[in-house]
Each structure stands twice: as structure tokens, then as C-alpha cells.
Design a protein around this motif. Structure first.
Motif, mmCIF file in Angstrom:
data_model
loop_
_atom_site.group_PDB
_atom_site.id
_atom_site.type_symbol
_atom_site.label_atom_id
_atom_site.label_comp_id
_atom_site.label_asym_id
_atom_site.label_seq_id
_atom_site.Cartn_x
_atom_site.Cartn_y
_atom_site.Cartn_z
ATOM 1 N N GLU A 2 0.739 -1.272 -0.147
ATOM 2 C CA GLU A 2 0.020 -0.106 0.017
ATOM 3 C C GLU A 2 0.829 1.121 -0.066
ATOM 4 N N ASP A 3 1.952 1.225 0.819
ATOM 5 C CA ASP A 3 2.785 2.403 0.672
ATOM 6 C C ASP A 3 3.443 2.728 -0.564
ATOM 7 N N THR A 4 3.795 1.666 -1.156
ATOM 8 C CA THR A 4 4.368 1.680 -2.659
ATOM 9 C C THR A 4 3.320 2.022 -3.549
ATOM 10 N N GLY A 5 2.225 2.070 -3.391
ATOM 11 C CA GLY A 5 1.064 2.552 -4.274
ATOM 12 C C GLY A 5 0.084 1.269 -4.805
ATOM 13 N N GLY A 6 0.305 0.246 -4.340
ATOM 14 C CA GLY A 6 -0.334 -0.885 -4.987
ATOM 15 C C GLY A 6 0.547 -1.818 -5.229
ATOM 16 N N GLY A 7 0.030 -3.100 -5.666
ATOM 17 C CA GLY A 7 0.849 -4.327 -6.094
ATOM 18 C C GLY A 7 -0.181 -5.521 -6.123
ATOM 19 N N ALA A 8 0.529 -6.590 -6.025
ATOM 20 C CA ALA A 8 -0.235 -8.023 -5.825
ATOM 21 C C ALA A 8 0.541 -8.956 -4.816
ATOM 22 N N ILE A 9 -0.164 -9.720 -4.478
ATOM 23 C CA ILE A 9 0.398 -11.022 -3.520
ATOM 24 C C ILE A 9 -0.424 -12.237 -4.183
ATOM 25 N N VAL A 10 0.577 -13.345 -4.374
ATOM 26 C CA VAL A 10 -0.048 -14.632 -4.811
ATOM 27 C C VAL A 10 0.586 -15.478 -3.768
ATOM 28 N N ASN A 11 -0.538 -16.272 -2.961
ATOM 29 C CA ASN A 11 -0.213 -17.399 -1.982
ATOM 30 C C ASN A 11 -0.158 -18.612 -2.835
ATOM 31 N N VAL A 12 0.865 -19.479 -2.342
ATOM 32 C CA VAL A 12 0.774 -20.645 -3.024
ATOM 33 C C VAL A 12 0.166 -21.992 -2.119
ATOM 34 N N ALA A 67 -8.238 -10.355 0.232
ATOM 35 C CA ALA A 67 -8.594 -9.511 -1.010
ATOM 36 C C ALA A 67 -9.527 -8.824 -1.093
ATOM 37 N N LEU A 68 -10.750 -9.225 -0.032
ATOM 38 C CA LEU A 68 -11.814 -8.480 0.022
ATOM 39 C C LEU A 68 -11.381 -6.883 0.720
ATOM 40 N N GLU A 69 -10.428 -7.252 1.960
ATOM 41 C CA GLU A 69 -10.075 -6.125 2.840
ATOM 42 C C GLU A 69 -9.186 -5.216 1.972
ATOM 43 N N THR A 70 -8.554 -5.611 0.629
ATOM 44 C CA THR A 70 -7.683 -4.696 0.232
ATOM 45 C C THR A 70 -8.351 -4.305 -1.209
ATOM 46 N N ALA A 71 -9.482 -4.558 -1.529
ATOM 47 C CA ALA A 71 -9.872 -4.473 -3.045
ATOM 48 C C ALA A 71 -10.005 -3.039 -3.488
ATOM 49 N N THR A 72 -10.013 -2.127 -2.484
ATOM 50 C CA THR A 72 -9.841 -0.599 -2.956
ATOM 51 C C THR A 72 -8.624 0.167 -2.662
ATOM 52 N N ASP A 73 -7.722 -0.784 -2.460
ATOM 53 C CA ASP A 73 -6.416 -0.275 -2.105
ATOM 54 C C ASP A 73 -5.193 -0.354 -3.217
ATOM 55 N N ASP A 74 -5.614 -0.716 -4.451
ATOM 56 C CA ASP A 74 -4.857 -1.134 -5.664
ATOM 57 C C ASP A 74 -4.131 -2.187 -5.392
ATOM 58 N N VAL A 75 -4.582 -3.257 -4.290
ATOM 59 C CA VAL A 75 -3.777 -4.294 -3.869
ATOM 60 C C VAL A 75 -4.759 -5.656 -4.601
ATOM 61 N N ARG A 76 -4.058 -6.753 -4.972
ATOM 62 C CA ARG A 76 -4.697 -7.932 -5.410
ATOM 63 C C ARG A 76 -4.179 -8.942 -4.646
ATOM 64 N N GLU A 83 -2.051 -7.781 -16.727
ATOM 65 C CA GLU A 83 -3.118 -8.604 -17.603
ATOM 66 C C GLU A 83 -4.139 -9.242 -16.536
ATOM 67 N N ALA A 84 -3.754 -9.353 -15.318
ATOM 68 C CA ALA A 84 -4.564 -9.994 -14.445
ATOM 69 C C ALA A 84 -5.172 -8.644 -13.614
ATOM 70 N N SER A 85 -5.383 -7.426 -13.930
ATOM 71 C CA SER A 85 -5.506 -6.464 -13.183
ATOM 72 C C SER A 85 -7.047 -6.468 -12.410
ATOM 73 N N TYR A 86 -8.109 -7.173 -13.171
ATOM 74 C CA TYR A 86 -9.407 -7.396 -12.345
ATOM 75 C C TYR A 86 -9.688 -8.671 -11.807
ATOM 76 N N ILE A 87 -8.525 -9.324 -11.354
ATOM 77 C CA ILE A 87 -8.596 -10.661 -10.677
ATOM 78 C C ILE A 87 -7.904 -10.449 -9.290
ATOM 79 N N THR A 88 -9.015 -10.890 -8.364
ATOM 80 C CA THR A 88 -8.625 -10.809 -6.852
ATOM 81 C C THR A 88 -9.248 -11.833 -6.240
ATOM 82 N N GLY A 89 -8.937 -12.474 -5.114
ATOM 83 C CA GLY A 89 -9.519 -13.364 -4.285
ATOM 84 C C GLY A 89 -9.832 -14.646 -4.855
#
Length: 250
Positions: A132-142, A172-181, A232-238
Motif C-alpha cells: 500500500e505504501d508503494t502505491g499498490g501491487g499484488a500477492i500470490v499465495n501458493v 482480497a476483500l479487505e484490500t480491494a479498494t487499495d490497488d492491491v490484489r 493482464e490480471a488487473s481485475y482478478i482478486t480473491g
């Protein structure tokens, strides 16, 4: 397919081997600066050297994902060295000795859940504010196919991987409006040294359960992870995406 990860920082736990190593290499190939994290210092440093030999940028940081303070130190060290965190892959995990539920001892149960489930929670606890401090990003859990269905003889592992799916959906639900997927991948059996050490009969019995009749390669899982982090996965979260040759559809 090539993605633009220039000027970004990607953190991969369990990057000393298997899916983690291939994912770290793939991020570096795409231009990211990679933080290679593993409890096995020799394996982690080997991954780091591989990336550097291919003209990539990588740093090794030792981490014990069963300890939240170790993960906190990992994220702090990443920010201190690179000033940002854009992507995180919580991949580190261990398995249990096959046994029915009634024969699992508490020490074994705690050991598996500490690494596989609590480690993912603690990873996101410290990674999310950094993203969030960076301005957004993504996490993938295995996670695993064992996070989507029952897995006889592997109760602690299955419970931990189901937990990873629940954590992923909630974060994913908690961060959906924070530019984090936040997403997860759920692989079936993967070509690793453990699989290669099995007899031909053992390998055949495992892969026979997969509709595609083969194990996944680490590259096939890494490809999905890197794609999920991309624009390319910008609308995929959760999501908890099976990478399983169709096995969970049976």
C-alpha cells in the motif's frame, strides 16, 4: 509472453528450490529486482547466484516462515535495501508424514500449520502495508489442490492449505479498494526432487489421478504466478486458481 516488471521489487519465499526458485528466476527475467527468501541459506544463495549469472538482480535474505518476527524482519530488510515492495509470493511450505487424522501428533500438526498457514498470514500482515505504501501491487499465495479438496493421510497439510485459500479470499476483500490484489494458486503434484526420488510405480500411481496423466512442471506454476501479478490480471482478486491438469474437476 513478456511482462514489464522493470523498476519493481518482487519477494519470493521458499525460493531456494522448486516452484519458488523458478518463480524468482522468472520475475528476474521479466526485469524485477528479486528478494530470494528461504530458511535454507545454501539453496537460497544458489538461486540468487543463478539469477545474477543470467544478468538479473537478486538479493538473498534468510527467513523462517514459522516465526512472524522473522517475516517482519524480512520485509523490513527488503524495504531498507530497495525502498519498496511491489509483489510478494508466499510459497514456503512443508508436508507431513502420511498418517490418518487419529494418528497425527500435536507436534506434527503445529509444525505444518506454523509454516504453511501462519507463515502466509504473517507474510501478508507485513507485506500488505508495504504494498500500500508503494502505491499498490499484488500477492500470490501458493496453496495446493489439497486446499480445495480432501487429502487422505495429509490432514495437517490439507488443513493448512485450506487455510491459505481462506486467508487469500479475506485479504482480497479487505484490500480491494487499495490497488492491491491477492490471489492463490493451487497446484497438483509438481516435478520436484521429491517426486523424482520416487519409484516409477509410485510416480505412475500419482500421475494416473491427473486427467492430463503427468505432473506439472515448476515453470507451469510459475507462469501462472507471474501472470497473476501482472497488469493482464488487473481485475482478478480473491481467486484460488487450480493448476492441476483438471484434477479438481473429477
Amino acid at each position: 509472453m513478456m511482462y514489464d516488471y522493470e523498476n519493481s521489487v518482487a519477494l519470493v519465499t521458499g525460493a531456494g528450490s522448486g516452484i519458488g526458485r523458478v518463480t524468482a528466476n522468472r520475475f528476474a527475467t521479466e526485469g524485477a529486482t528479486v528478494v530470494v527468501a528461504d530458511i535454507d541459506t545454501e539453496a537460497g544463495q544458489e538461486t540468487t547466484e543463478q539469477i545474477k549469472e543470467d544478468n538479473g538482480n537478486a538479493t538473498f535474505i534468510e527467513v523462517d516462515t514459522s516465526r512472524s518476527e522473522s517475516i517482519e524482519a524480512l520485509v523490513d530488510a527488503t524495504l531498507n535495501k530497495h525502498g519498496r515492495l511491489d509483489y510478494a509470493v508466499n510459497n514456503a511450505a512443508i508436508g507431513n508424514t502420511p498418517a490418518p487424522v487419529s494418528e497425527i501428533n500435536e507436534e506434527e500438526w503445529d509444525r505444518i500449520l506454523d509454516v504453511n498457514q501462519t507463515g502466509v498470514w504473517a507474510g501478508m500482515k507485513y507485506e500488505l502495508p508495504a504494498l500500500e505504501d508503494t502505491g499498490g501491487g499484488a500477492i500470490v499465495n501458493v496453496s495446493s489442490k489439497a486446499g480445495l479438496r480432501g487429502s487422505p493421510g495429509r490432514a495437517p497439510y490439507a488443513a493448512s492449505k485450506h487455510g491459505v485459500v481462506g486467508l487469500t479470499r479475506t485479504a482480497a476483500l479487505e484490500t480491494a479498494t487499495d490497488d492491491v490484489r491477492v490471489n492463490a494458486v493451487c497446484p497438483t503434484i509438481v516435478e520436484t526432487p521429491a517426486l523424482e526420488s520416487m519409484s516409477e510405480a509410485e510416480r505412475s500411481s500419482i500421475t494416473e489421478e491427473v486427467p492430463m496423466k503427468r505432473a506439472a512442471s515448476p515453470e507451469e506454476v510459475a507462469n501462472v504466478i507471474v501472470w497473476l501479478c501482472s497488469d493482464e490480471a488487473s481485475y482478478i482478486t480473491g481467486q484460488s486458481l487450480p493448476v492441476d491438469g483438471g484434477e479438481t474437476q473429477k
